[in-house]
Design a protein around this motif. Structure first.
Motif, PDB file in Angstrom:
ATOM      1  N   VAL A   9     -37.610 -48.263  24.694  1.00 24.49           N
ATOM      2  CA  VAL A   9     -37.236 -49.257  23.692  1.00 24.49           C
ATOM      3  C   VAL A   9     -35.798 -48.983  23.288  1.00 24.49           C
ATOM      4  O   VAL A   9     -35.450 -47.860  22.937  1.00 24.49           O
ATOM      5  N   GLU A  21     -39.319 -58.311   9.724  1.00 25.67           N
ATOM      6  CA  GLU A  21     -39.916 -58.121  11.045  1.00 25.67           C
ATOM      7  C   GLU A  21     -41.277 -57.452  10.905  1.00 25.67           C
ATOM      8  O   GLU A  21     -41.618 -56.939   9.842  1.00 25.67           O
ATOM      9  N   GLU A  22     -42.034 -57.450  11.991  1.00 29.89           N
ATOM     10  CA  GLU A  22     -43.357 -56.831  11.985  1.00 29.89           C
ATOM     11  C   GLU A  22     -43.232 -55.346  11.664  1.00 29.89           C
ATOM     12  O   GLU A  22     -42.391 -54.644  12.221  1.00 29.89           O
ATOM     13  N   MET A  24     -43.547 -51.571  11.702  1.00 29.15           N
ATOM     14  CA  MET A  24     -43.680 -50.554  12.744  1.00 29.15           C
ATOM     15  C   MET A  24     -43.806 -51.174  14.133  1.00 29.15           C
ATOM     16  O   MET A  24     -44.592 -50.736  14.974  1.00 29.15           O
ATOM     17  N   ASN A  25     -42.974 -52.184  14.368  1.00 30.61           N
ATOM     18  CA  ASN A  25     -42.864 -52.736  15.712  1.00 30.61           C
ATOM     19  C   ASN A  25     -42.193 -51.677  16.590  1.00 30.61           C
ATOM     20  O   ASN A  25     -41.707 -50.663  16.082  1.00 30.61           O
ATOM     21  N   PRO A  26     -42.168 -51.863  17.897  1.00 32.22           N
ATOM     22  CA  PRO A  26     -41.597 -50.830  18.778  1.00 32.22           C
ATOM     23  C   PRO A  26     -40.158 -50.426  18.443  1.00 32.22           C
ATOM     24  O   PRO A  26     -39.809 -49.250  18.553  1.00 32.22           O
ATOM     25  N   GLN A  28     -38.698 -50.503  15.407  1.00 35.06           N
ATOM     26  CA  GLN A  28     -38.744 -49.669  14.198  1.00 35.06           C
ATOM     27  C   GLN A  28     -39.248 -48.270  14.527  1.00 35.06           C
ATOM     28  O   GLN A  28     -38.681 -47.277  14.063  1.00 35.06           O
ATOM     29  N   LYS A  29     -40.287 -48.177  15.309  1.00 36.08           N
ATOM     30  CA  LYS A  29     -40.815 -46.853  15.682  1.00 36.08           C
ATOM     31  C   LYS A  29     -39.745 -46.026  16.395  1.00 36.08           C
ATOM     32  O   LYS A  29     -39.564 -44.841  16.098  1.00 36.08           O
TER      33      LYS A  29
END
Length: 143
Positions: A9, A21-22, A24-26, A28-29
């Motif tokens: 990512v 945004e969503e 803990m989307n990829p 953010q993680k």
């Protein structure tokens, strides 16, 4: 049996996690993973410097006051090193939470932890509200 590999990512330059945004989307993680790894690398470097300092420090001085001061400095360095070791352990736990999908979720309430809180304290395990309740409880027990 085939082994699945995670697709890397990319975090855009100057990226900041947003509530738009969503959670803990990829991206953010990965943002928080990179932030934690950089923090850990800084701590490792600082610890290495502390160890080198302690190895080179001669605590035996002709003047007892100088020896006492050197011993006090050494104790401070050792306490600092211990705090950094504990912080490194918390960073490792946060990295494991990212891997297992529980990062950013309050351990007390199960609610998402605010992104601003995680950005300021990426090892946070409690939401601000849960942390405040916890601290109020500690003050009541201590008082």
């Amino acid at each position: 049996m085939t082994k699945t590999t995670k697709k890397p990512v990319n975090v855009p330059a100057n990226y900041e996690p947003s509530d738009d945004e969503e959670f803990m989307n990829p991206v953010q993680k990965e943002y928080f993973r990179q932030k934690l790894l950089a923090w850990k690398a800084d701590i490792v470097a600082e610890t290495r410097n502390t160890v080198e300092y302690l190895r080179g420090e001669n605590v035996s001085h002709p003047d007892p006051a100088d020896t006492a001061a050197a011993n006090a400095d050494r104790q401070l360095e050792l306490r600092t090193k211990d705090r950094l070791r504990k912080l490194t352990n918390k960073i490792e736990k946060a990295l494991r939470r990212i891997e297992n999908g529980t990062y950013g979720i309050c351990e007390e309430t199960g609610d998402p932890i605010e992104l601003r809180r995680l950005d300021a304290r990426p090892i946070a395990t409690l939401s601000l509200e849960a942390q405040e309740m916890h601290e109020r409880g500690e003050r009541l027990r201590a008082g």
